[in-house]
Design a protein around this motif. Sequence first.
Motif, PDB file in Angstrom:
ATOM      1  N   ASP A   1       0.844  -1.190   0.000  1.00 29.60           N
ATOM      2  CA  ASP A   1       0.000   0.000   0.000  1.00 29.60           C
ATOM      3  C   ASP A   1       0.882   1.243   0.000  1.00 29.60           C
ATOM      4  O   ASP A   1       2.015   1.223   0.510  1.00 29.60           O
ATOM      5  CB  ASP A   1      -0.909   0.003   1.224  1.00 29.60           C
ATOM      6  CG  ASP A   1      -2.159   0.851   1.023  1.00 29.60           C
ATOM      7  OD1 ASP A   1      -2.285   1.467  -0.054  1.00 29.60           O
ATOM      8  OD2 ASP A   1      -2.994   0.888   1.935  1.00 29.60           O
TER       9      ASP A   1
ATOM     10  N   LYS B   1     -11.922   4.707   3.835  1.00 32.76           N
ATOM     11  CA  LYS B   1     -10.607   4.428   4.405  1.00 32.76           C
ATOM     12  C   LYS B   1     -10.006   5.753   4.847  1.00 32.76           C
ATOM     13  O   LYS B   1      -9.844   6.671   4.035  1.00 32.76           O
ATOM     14  CB  LYS B   1      -9.709   3.743   3.381  1.00 32.76           C
ATOM     15  CG  LYS B   1      -8.340   3.342   3.911  1.00 32.76           C
ATOM     16  CD  LYS B   1      -7.544   2.620   2.832  1.00 32.76           C
ATOM     17  CE  LYS B   1      -6.176   2.172   3.340  1.00 32.76           C
ATOM     18  NZ  LYS B   1      -5.405   1.452   2.284  1.00 32.76           N
TER      19      LYS B   1
ATOM     20  N   ILE C   1      -4.537   3.966  10.502  1.00 34.27           N
ATOM     21  CA  ILE C   1      -5.455   3.740   9.392  1.00 34.27           C
ATOM     22  C   ILE C   1      -6.737   3.100   9.917  1.00 34.27           C
ATOM     23  O   ILE C   1      -6.697   2.126  10.673  1.00 34.27           O
ATOM     24  CB  ILE C   1      -4.819   2.827   8.323  1.00 34.27           C
ATOM     25  CG1 ILE C   1      -3.464   3.394   7.876  1.00 34.27           C
ATOM     26  CG2 ILE C   1      -5.757   2.660   7.135  1.00 34.27           C
ATOM     27  CD1 ILE C   1      -3.544   4.778   7.266  1.00 34.27           C
ATOM     28  N   GLU C   2      -7.883   3.653   9.522  1.00 30.15           N
ATOM     29  CA  GLU C   2      -9.170   3.123   9.946  1.00 30.15           C
ATOM     30  C   GLU C   2     -10.073   2.929   8.733  1.00 30.15           C
ATOM     31  O   GLU C   2     -10.092   3.770   7.835  1.00 30.15           O
ATOM     32  CB  GLU C   2      -9.858   4.066  10.936  1.00 30.15           C
ATOM     33  CG  GLU C   2      -9.100   4.290  12.228  1.00 30.15           C
ATOM     34  CD  GLU C   2      -9.857   5.182  13.193  1.00 30.15           C
ATOM     35  OE1 GLU C   2     -11.057   5.461  12.921  1.00 30.15           O
ATOM     36  OE2 GLU C   2      -9.273   5.601  14.204  1.00 30.15           O
ATOM     37  N   GLU C   3     -10.796   1.826   8.707  1.00 34.11           N
ATOM     38  CA  GLU C   3     -11.837   1.604   7.710  1.00 34.11           C
ATOM     39  C   GLU C   3     -13.180   1.637   8.419  1.00 34.11           C
ATOM     40  O   GLU C   3     -13.393   0.918   9.404  1.00 34.11           O
ATOM     41  CB  GLU C   3     -11.629   0.285   6.980  1.00 34.11           C
ATOM     42  CG  GLU C   3     -10.415   0.308   6.059  1.00 34.11           C
ATOM     43  CD  GLU C   3     -10.399  -0.838   5.072  1.00 34.11           C
ATOM     44  OE1 GLU C   3     -11.363  -1.640   5.074  1.00 34.11           O
ATOM     45  OE2 GLU C   3      -9.447  -0.922   4.283  1.00 34.11           O
TER      46      GLU C   3
ATOM     47  N   CYS D   1      -7.047   8.048   7.124  1.00 34.78           N
ATOM     48  CA  CYS D   1      -5.806   8.198   7.874  1.00 34.78           C
ATOM     49  C   CYS D   1      -6.115   9.149   9.025  1.00 34.78           C
ATOM     50  O   CYS D   1      -6.564  10.277   8.800  1.00 34.78           O
ATOM     51  CB  CYS D   1      -4.691   8.754   6.999  1.00 34.78           C
ATOM     52  SG  CYS D   1      -3.103   8.874   7.863  1.00 34.78           S
TER      53      CYS D   1
ATOM     54  N   ARG E   1     -18.243   2.536   2.410  1.00 34.31           N
ATOM     55  CA  ARG E   1     -17.051   2.158   3.172  1.00 34.31           C
ATOM     56  C   ARG E   1     -15.964   3.181   2.859  1.00 34.31           C
ATOM     57  O   ARG E   1     -15.694   3.469   1.699  1.00 34.31           O
ATOM     58  CB  ARG E   1     -16.579   0.755   2.809  1.00 34.31           C
ATOM     59  CG  ARG E   1     -15.329   0.333   3.619  1.00 34.31           C
ATOM     60  CD  ARG E   1     -14.818  -1.034   3.208  1.00 34.31           C
ATOM     61  NE  ARG E   1     -15.765  -2.086   3.567  1.00 34.31           N
ATOM     62  CZ  ARG E   1     -16.343  -2.903   2.688  1.00 34.31           C
ATOM     63  NH1 ARG E   1     -16.072  -2.786   1.396  1.00 34.31           N
ATOM     64  NH2 ARG E   1     -17.179  -3.847   3.083  1.00 34.31           N
TER      65      ARG E   1
END
Length: 333
Positions: A230, A292, A299-301, A294, A290
């Motif tokens: 990533d 994504k 990192i959070e989804e 920062c 959904r």
Amino acid sequence: MTRISTAPPQELTAALERLLDERSRRALAERAARISALYRSGGTTAQAILCEDDALAYALYRLPATYAATIHILGRLAERAPDFSPRRMLDLGAGLGTASLAARALWPQIDENALLDRSEPFLALASRLVGAALEKARIVAGDLSAPPELGAPFDLVVASYALTEIAESSLDRAVDAAWANCSGALVLVEPGTPRDHARLMRMRARLVAAGARVSLPCPHSAPCPLQPPDWCHFSVRLARSRDHKLLKGADAPFEDEKFAYLVATREEAAIAPAPARLLARPEALKHGLRIKLCTAAGIEEVTVAKRDKAAYAPIKKKDWGDEIVPGETPARE
């Protein structure tokens, strides 16, 4: 983010068209194809841009995309720091003065521009293209890793698509020189590739060690939490002109330019980072979105349900790279 025009300024477009009238578009298209192939194979500007016609072919081929990415990023800075009001700007690896023109479009009060580049064909063409728009521009020949004396540090320093060519052995010196010449905000713009993101993270770590505050796009100055394969990058869409399509041999009326970037600021001119930022376009699900993010925590989804109208409505309007402010952060599901 308030949407701003990503099209090059009219005076620049008009200047390019005047120069085009003196040359064969077919010959310029052949030059552009050669230059593009050389860059893709790892060639440098010194190898690719040998004369003014080469610089003009490059301008038609790449200037729209570099301008779009640069003004998009500077627009993010203006949005995050509405009180930031630079008067003096240093354009490192200036090429054709693209970053200087983008900055002037956002901060018309800038009354001093220094354009530094080591390519004589670029500097010669830049003086013709931006002369009217940047009447007081100081055009300086020099190397980014060992620039000449430029006087007092500048409020705004921009290196747009310039450090990608710097050799690994010279990269630290180039970053140190850029930071030494900056009294406010340093903006680094690079191609949106894994290789350039990795180099940007190396520069980020060095700047933080030197006392810089990371203001964009990150919500913190801690090490980047993304792990290979990533990488952090963004995108801007730009319209293609008839000549742009001709030189690229393309039919599509637009293209998407991928880029990575960093804004570092001095402690005394610190700009508070956004609480969170979208690292991708929201993904549509049957029952919601959904996203994504920062954040300062990493990192959070997060899934935003359609039934949660208070959270869903503002998130639906967000795009890749937009910030999430307090009150817009949805609850996890």
